[in-house]
Design an enzyme around this catalytic site. Structure first.
Site, short mmCIF file in Angstrom:
data_model
loop_
_atom_site.label_atom_id
_atom_site.label_comp_id
_atom_site.label_asym_id
_atom_site.label_seq_id
_atom_site.Cartn_x
_atom_site.Cartn_y
_atom_site.Cartn_z
CB CYS A 139 -0.89 0.04 1.23
SG CYS A 139 -1.87 -1.45 1.51
CB CYS A 170 0.46 3.42 -4.60
SG CYS A 170 0.81 2.26 -5.93
CB CYS A 190 -34.52 0.34 17.13
SG CYS A 190 -35.39 -1.19 17.57
CB CYS A 248 -29.57 -4.66 13.06
SG CYS A 248 -29.15 -3.57 14.44
#
Lengths: 156, 282
Positions: free
Chosen positions: B98, B101, B201, B243
């Site tokens: 990573c 670059c 909720c 959920c």
């Protein structure tokens, strides 16, 4: 031999009594959203109703409603109204209707319907997250609901 | 006197029945330096529903809140450390890391705040994990990470950690709008045998107790989140899945189009709150 067939006849008779139960698809509502007739054809037992309300795997009513008479069970919720005095505010038919399908009385309510098996979006197989196979079972049985109604009628 | 004491005990015993209603007013400062916005005016698109948006941090106990205020106490930071190693490690047929670059991790500050985000080349909205996998498969020649699993959630937490304190700011208009609308529809759709939507909720009942749980607004600015309940980092799609499962519904899968859309919509409900991941929740 005779005795056996007699036992069989009694057993069949017992079966017939169970068949007289009002199924989730046969419930008749009155114009106020109440349900007049017992779902099981039997009277409710308030002591059992208290257990249904306080037990997580059953009604789990206390998850949303506070009930002083059930204060042995910890952690009552605040999502729905307190149920103290419910037996004064509602009659038996109204309480039964609210348990079967509260949306008949209060459109848009958050409260689940405890005796309805049709019309849901993406119904699951209980709490597995997988699709339901075949007909759903209602959240509570006919007798469970009668027991809860009987308990709520004692809250005066 | 005796009577009074008994009354006081009765009052204390009664407490769990209604507990401490509502979110608190505490302030979150991380490591004594990053001042977090955990309450702010609701973004314009949400103002019909609520005036103020609040991080889930306000709905947790003081002990849980304190864990997030110091990186040495935040168990999620262990996984951030792991991802720092992965950031520097070359992988795949191109032999790139990573860092080759993107440079230093700190240079990625601000990225997390804008995801999920429209990607022109892909012709769709990408979550940060999808973008990470696009990097891996297209630039590094490495295998895609499994959605919300170990390496992916650790890297997402690490990218979030360097954006902490910056305001969430996802675009909901332009090419992303259709996805956003789809996410909004999912948010308000009641599912499962319990027939509950996200809104049932987290919009209609935040601040209320549901059994022993204090319902929050369901904001996701704190994701990935370290949950004491399962002692690991949790991705937002996995949380959505949990959920929806709890409404007795057939869920969607992490990484699905539905959850990408829902993530964009729910993230946008927290536009203006600080990026907070990895947060600590119960």
């Amino acid at each position: 031999m005779k005795l056996t067939s007699l036992t069989l006849a009694v057993a069949m008779f017992g079966g017939a009594a169970v068949a007289a139960e009002v199924g989730p698809r046969e419930v008749q509502f009155n114009e106020d959203g109440g349900v007049e007739a017992s779902l099981s054809g039997m009277p409710g037992d308030p002591a059992k109703g208290a257990v249904v309300m306080a037990t997580k795997s059953m009604g789990n009513c206390v998850a949303c409603h506070a009930v002083t008479a059930l204060s042995d069970t910890p952690f009552h919720g605040e999502v729905g109204p307190e149920l103290d005095g419910a037996g004064d505010r509602w009659d038996e038919a109204a309480l039964r209707g609210l348990l079967v399908n509260p949306k008949m009385m209060f459109e848009g309510t958050v409260m689940p319907a405890f005796y309805v098996i049709d019309g849901f979006t993406r119904p699951g197989d209980a709490y597995t997250g997988k699709a339901a196979q075949g007909d759903l079972d209602p959240l509570l049985s006919a007798q469970d609901i009668e027991d809860v109604v009987a308990f709520l009628m004692t809250l005066k | 006197m005796k009577y009074k004491a008994i009354t006081a005990i009765a009052a204390l015993l009664a407490l769990p029945m209604s507990a401490q209603a509502g979110p608190d007013d505490d302030k979150l400062v991380i490591n004594g330096e990053i001042e977090m916005v955990t309450k702010t005016a609701a973004p314009a698109h949400l103002q019909d529903a609520m005036d103020e948006v609040m991080s889930g941090w306000h709905f947790r106990s003081d002990e849980t809140q304190a864990m997030e205020a110091d990186d040495f106490d935040n168990p999620g930071m262990v996984f951030v450390e792991k991802a720092l190693g992965a950031w520097e490690t070359a992988e795949g047929s191109e032999g790139k890391s990573c860092a080759d670059c993107h440079g230093a991790v700190e240079d990625m500050a601000g990225v997390k705040a804008t995801y999920p985000k429209w990607n022109e080349e892909a012709g769709g909205v990408r979550t940060l994990q999808m973008q990470m996998n696009a990097c891996r498969t297209e630039r590094m020649g490495a295998e895609a990470w499994k959605y919300d699993a170990g390496a992916a959630i650790e890297m997402e937490a690490m990218l979030s950690s360097v954006s902490r304190g910056m305001p969430v700011n996802v675009a909901i208009d332009g090419p992303a709008q259709a996805t956003w609308e789809k996410g909004k529809e999912l948010y308000y759709t009641r599912t499962g045998q319990l027939d509950l939507s996200c809104a049932s909720c987290h919009e209609e009942n935040y601040g209320n107790m549901i059994r022993a749980d204090h319902l929050s607004q369901g904001q996701i600015n704190g994701f990935p989140t370290y949950r004491l309940k399962n002692a690991k980092l949790n991705g937002v799609h996995s949380r959505f899945k949990g959920c929806i499962r709890d409404t007795r519904a057939e869920t969607y899968s992490p990484g699905s189009d539905e959850f990408v859309a829902l993530e964009l919509y729910v993230t946008s409900r927290g536009n203006g709150l600080s990026v907070e991941g990895p947060s600590v929740r119960n």
